[in-house]
Design a protein around this motif. Structure first.
Motif, PDB file in Angstrom:
ATOM      1  N   LEU A 163     -43.983   4.533  13.075  1.00  0.00           N
ATOM      2  CA  LEU A 163     -43.902   5.995  13.122  1.00  0.00           C
ATOM      3  C   LEU A 163     -44.238   6.578  11.756  1.00  0.00           C
ATOM      4  CD1 LEU A 163     -40.754   6.605  15.358  1.00  0.00           C
ATOM      5  CD2 LEU A 163     -43.153   6.921  15.945  1.00  0.00           C
ATOM      6  N   LEU A 164     -43.769   5.913  10.704  1.00  0.00           N
ATOM      7  CA  LEU A 164     -44.125   6.379   9.358  1.00  0.00           C
ATOM      8  C   LEU A 164     -45.636   6.276   9.154  1.00  0.00           C
ATOM      9  CD1 LEU A 164     -41.276   4.901   7.120  1.00  0.00           C
ATOM     10  CD2 LEU A 164     -41.723   7.296   7.624  1.00  0.00           C
ATOM     11  N   ALA A 165     -46.232   5.188   9.689  1.00  0.00           N
ATOM     12  CA  ALA A 165     -47.673   4.989   9.514  1.00  0.00           C
ATOM     13  C   ALA A 165     -48.473   6.062  10.236  1.00  0.00           C
ATOM     14  CB  ALA A 165     -48.082   3.607  10.016  1.00  0.00           C
ATOM     15  N   ARG A 220     -50.345  10.281   8.443  1.00  0.00           N
ATOM     16  CA  ARG A 220     -51.460   9.693   7.698  1.00  0.00           C
ATOM     17  C   ARG A 220     -51.577  10.244   6.282  1.00  0.00           C
ATOM     18  NH1 ARG A 220     -54.142   6.739  11.488  1.00  0.00           N
ATOM     19  NH2 ARG A 220     -53.583   7.310  13.611  1.00  0.00           N
ATOM     20  N   HIS A 221     -50.449  10.516   5.666  1.00  0.00           N
ATOM     21  CA  HIS A 221     -50.481  11.041   4.301  1.00  0.00           C
ATOM     22  C   HIS A 221     -50.563   9.880   3.307  1.00  0.00           C
ATOM     23  CE1 HIS A 221     -49.292  13.257   0.726  1.00  0.00           C
ATOM     24  NE2 HIS A 221     -49.590  14.351   1.395  1.00  0.00           N
ATOM     25  N   PRO A 222     -51.438   9.990   2.294  1.00  0.00           N
ATOM     26  CA  PRO A 222     -51.611   8.883   1.333  1.00  0.00           C
ATOM     27  C   PRO A 222     -50.301   8.469   0.657  1.00  0.00           C
ATOM     28  CG  PRO A 222     -53.256  10.597   0.968  1.00  0.00           C
ATOM     29  CD  PRO A 222     -52.359  11.101   2.035  1.00  0.00           C
ATOM     30  N   ARG A 267     -48.699   6.357   3.204  1.00  0.00           N
ATOM     31  CA  ARG A 267     -49.520   5.271   3.704  1.00  0.00           C
ATOM     32  C   ARG A 267     -49.598   4.080   2.760  1.00  0.00           C
ATOM     33  NH1 ARG A 267     -55.617   6.549   5.438  1.00  0.00           N
ATOM     34  NH2 ARG A 267     -56.203   4.428   5.994  1.00  0.00           N
ATOM     35  N   TRP A 268     -49.847   4.337   1.480  1.00  0.00           N
ATOM     36  CA  TRP A 268     -50.053   3.226   0.543  1.00  0.00           C
ATOM     37  C   TRP A 268     -48.787   2.407   0.305  1.00  0.00           C
ATOM     38  CZ3 TRP A 268     -54.708   1.766   0.581  1.00  0.00           C
ATOM     39  CH2 TRP A 268     -55.746   2.697   0.731  1.00  0.00           C
ATOM     40  N   PRO A 269     -47.648   3.065   0.021  1.00  0.00           N
ATOM     41  CA  PRO A 269     -46.426   2.262  -0.125  1.00  0.00           C
ATOM     42  C   PRO A 269     -46.109   1.468   1.144  1.00  0.00           C
ATOM     43  CG  PRO A 269     -46.046   4.529  -0.822  1.00  0.00           C
ATOM     44  CD  PRO A 269     -47.405   4.494  -0.205  1.00  0.00           C
ATOM     45  N   LEU A 270     -46.386   2.078   2.275  1.00  0.00           N
ATOM     46  CA  LEU A 270     -46.104   1.432   3.549  1.00  0.00           C
ATOM     47  C   LEU A 270     -46.962   0.181   3.731  1.00  0.00           C
ATOM     48  CD1 LEU A 270     -44.196   2.476   5.749  1.00  0.00           C
ATOM     49  CD2 LEU A 270     -46.188   3.243   6.999  1.00  0.00           C
ATOM     50  N   MET A 271     -48.260   0.320   3.401  1.00  0.00           N
ATOM     51  CA  MET A 271     -49.159  -0.820   3.523  1.00  0.00           C
ATOM     52  C   MET A 271     -48.713  -1.952   2.600  1.00  0.00           C
ATOM     53  SD  MET A 271     -53.090   0.384   3.971  1.00  0.00           S
ATOM     54  CE  MET A 271     -53.840  -1.039   3.203  1.00  0.00           C
ATOM     55  N   GLY A 300     -44.000  -3.965  13.363  1.00  0.00           N
ATOM     56  CA  GLY A 300     -44.581  -2.683  12.937  1.00  0.00           C
ATOM     57  C   GLY A 300     -46.086  -2.658  13.142  1.00  0.00           C
ATOM     58  N   GLU A 301     -46.755  -3.752  12.759  1.00  0.00           N
ATOM     59  CA  GLU A 301     -48.197  -3.809  12.930  1.00  0.00           C
ATOM     60  C   GLU A 301     -48.574  -3.788  14.406  1.00  0.00           C
ATOM     61  OE1 GLU A 301     -49.098  -2.777   9.929  1.00  0.00           O
ATOM     62  OE2 GLU A 301     -50.881  -4.005  10.220  1.00  0.00           O
ATOM     63  N   ILE A 302     -47.750  -4.407  15.242  1.00  0.00           N
ATOM     64  CA  ILE A 302     -48.044  -4.413  16.681  1.00  0.00           C
ATOM     65  C   ILE A 302     -47.888  -2.995  17.255  1.00  0.00           C
ATOM     66  CG2 ILE A 302     -47.297  -5.277  18.931  1.00  0.00           C
ATOM     67  CD1 ILE A 302     -46.411  -7.867  17.462  1.00  0.00           C
ATOM     68  N   PHE A 303     -46.780  -2.341  16.911  1.00  0.00           N
ATOM     69  CA  PHE A 303     -46.584  -0.962  17.385  1.00  0.00           C
ATOM     70  C   PHE A 303     -47.714  -0.055  16.902  1.00  0.00           C
ATOM     71  CE2 PHE A 303     -41.866  -1.848  17.839  1.00  0.00           C
ATOM     72  CZ  PHE A 303     -41.837  -1.622  19.200  1.00  0.00           C
ATOM     73  N   ARG A 304     -48.125  -0.269  15.648  1.00  0.00           N
ATOM     74  CA  ARG A 304     -49.174   0.581  15.083  1.00  0.00           C
ATOM     75  C   ARG A 304     -50.474   0.413  15.868  1.00  0.00           C
ATOM     76  NH1 ARG A 304     -52.967   0.648  11.073  1.00  0.00           N
ATOM     77  NH2 ARG A 304     -52.830  -1.608  10.900  1.00  0.00           N
ATOM     78  N   ALA A 305     -50.813  -0.854  16.177  1.00  0.00           N
ATOM     79  CA  ALA A 305     -52.022  -1.107  16.967  1.00  0.00           C
ATOM     80  C   ALA A 305     -51.899  -0.436  18.339  1.00  0.00           C
ATOM     81  CB  ALA A 305     -52.248  -2.606  17.121  1.00  0.00           C
TER      82      ALA A 305
END
Lengths: 221, 247
Positions: A45-47, A50-52, A55-59, A107-112
């Motif tokens: 949900l945070l991802a 789409r704010h930088p 986004r970057w800390p999250l990645m 998280g990556e699965i939900f994001r996809a």
């Protein structure tokens, strides 16, 4: 051979210990799977913001905990935190390590899954006045979860298997108890029992996963 | 800003990166009016439509809809959007819900109706588009024409003051177009204000009050359908209408 690996007498004797381990493994799974799912959902949900600055800390967070071996993470928490004045015990350390590690995978699965829902779905929802969060909750997430159900299930299988790492920090789960029984009886039969129990525990999930994957393939055709 | 127009958009510009898609468009629409927007693809007509309910944010300009300043940051955009229905080319029905679920979602969560009341209103909306008997079908079980009619029901259930149609029949097989146009004609007769981006010239001729021709991000000319179709004053309009009618 049968004496060593399938010793009936030892099975009888070790059964109560192994059973305790089984319950603890189930209990551990019932704690770490929802924790991981929750962590993953929060990350996804945070991802979606789409704010930088988000986004970057999250990645970095997700990459870090996916690259970090969960066993190392667990040992670090268990052996390292006491030096910071935090004595959490094995169980809590396992919970935290799994929250960090498997949460990143979930998280990556939900994001996809969220990315797989066409933009028109959100536009339709927003055009009727639903807020961004309402559109996510009622329109996007149900479709996202359905789209990635095989991956969620597959990851859950991995998580249940990984609970055996708890044995390293003396969490009395299935593998740990089996090894206890083995060291008391001087016989590997309890380990065989644990292996069979893991298989029986996970096999229905594996079957379900295969069916979901086949259905997903058929749906794509 | 007092205005007797239900939609009053002025000097709308829209940039996508280096692309200048709308180059200063004014569009005023009266209550109960049916305005048809035509023009070649890439002329900005869909973007204009999407700016009116802020699915796109215009780069500059002003937009009033039913007295609400759509571009004012203090405007509750979700509340404003309840008054502006939108129908999409690709229907965009929620595939995991029944037709009735599609129609009642916003009734319950935006209009705040209880489930029972939302379902009564939702069934009434489906009845209006001739699909009362399909309430429990999922979109996958419906034809394209039926799906688009459910999408229309989803919008009209909220009792909007204006309806925007973005190429509502372009994704349909020819034999299914008629049923959707029929529903739109019924809406028009009930007095709904409608802005329609479409190439259904026959429908434009006998249903539209005004046809607006856009090209290259600008409104080139506008007028009653007969005038635009029989006597266009601009060369670009003539060329476009000639092209369309040859099909």
């Amino acid at each position: 051979m049968i004496e060593a690996f399938f010793n009936i007498e030892i099975m009888k004797a070790a059964w109560p210990i192994v059973l305790t381990g089984l319950w603890n493994t189930i209990l551990l799974s019932l704690i770490v799977v929802p924790l991981g799912l929750l962590g993953g959902l929060i990350l996804a949900l945070l991802a979606s913001i789409r704010h930088p600055l988000v986004r970057w800390p999250l990645m970095a967070w997700v990459d870090f905990f996916r690259a970090f071996p969960p066993l190392v993470l667990l040992v670090l928490l268990f052996a390292g935190l006491p030096f910071a004045g935090l004595e959490l015990g094995g169980f809590a350390c396992v919970a935290i390590a799994f929250f960090l590690n498997t949460g990143s995978y979930y998280g990556e699965i939900f994001r996809a899954g969220i990315d797989s829902v066409p933009a028109g779905q959100v536009e339709a929802a927003r055009s009727t006045g639903l807020t961004r969060m309402q559109a996510m909750r009622y329109v996007v997430l149900p479709q996202a979860v359905r789209n990635v159900m095989p991956d969620l299930l597959s990851n859950t299988l991995e998580v249940v298997k990984l609970t055996s790492l708890g044995s390293v920090v003396a969490v009395p789960e299935l593998l740990y108890e089996a090894r206890q029984a083995q060291s008391i009886t001087y016989n590997p039969t309890p380990i065989v029992m644990a292996a069979v129990i893991y298989f029986l525990l996970l096999w229905p999930l594996v079957r379900l996963l295969s069916r979901l994957e086949n259905r997903a393939l058929a749906g794509r055709r | 800003m007092a205005t007797n127009h239900i939609v009053d958009a002025r000097a709308i510009h829209k940039h996508f990166g280096t692309l200048h898609v709308l180059k200063g468009v004014d569009l005023k629409v009266d209550e109960r009016e049916l305005v048809f927007i035509i023009g070649p693809s890439g002329s900005g007509k869909s973007t204009l439509l999407r700016c009116l309910n802020r699915l796109e944010d215009p780069s500059s300009g002003s937009i009033m809809v039913d007295g609400i300043d759509m571009l004012n940051p203090k405007t509750d955009i979700n509340h404003a959007r309840r008054r502006i229905g939108m129908v999409f080319q690709s229907f965009n029905l929620y595939p995991h819900m029944t037709a009735l679920g599609n129609v009642t979602l916003a009734l319950r969560n935006v209009a705040g109706k209880a489930r029972a009341e939302a379902e009564v209103l939702g069934r009434a909306a489906l009845e209006r588009v001739g699909l009362a008997d399909r309430a429990d079908h999922t979109p996958g079980q419906l034809s394209g024409g039926q799906q688009q009619r459910v999408a229309i029901a989803r919008s009209i259930a909220l009792e909007p003051r204006v309806m925007l149609f973005d190429e509502p029949t372009s994704a349909l097989d020819p034999e299914l177009v008629g049923s959707v146009l029929e529903v739109m004609r019924g809406l028009r007769e009930s007095g709904m204000t409608m802005i329609v981006v479409s190439h259904e010239m026959g429908f434009a001729r006998n249903a539209a009050d005004r046809v607006v021709f856009m090209d290259d991000g600008l409104i080139v000319e506008q007028g009653p359908p007969a005038a635009i179709f029989e006597n266009p004053t601009h060369e670009r309009t003539r060329a476009f209408i000639g092209q369309i009618q040859r099909h």
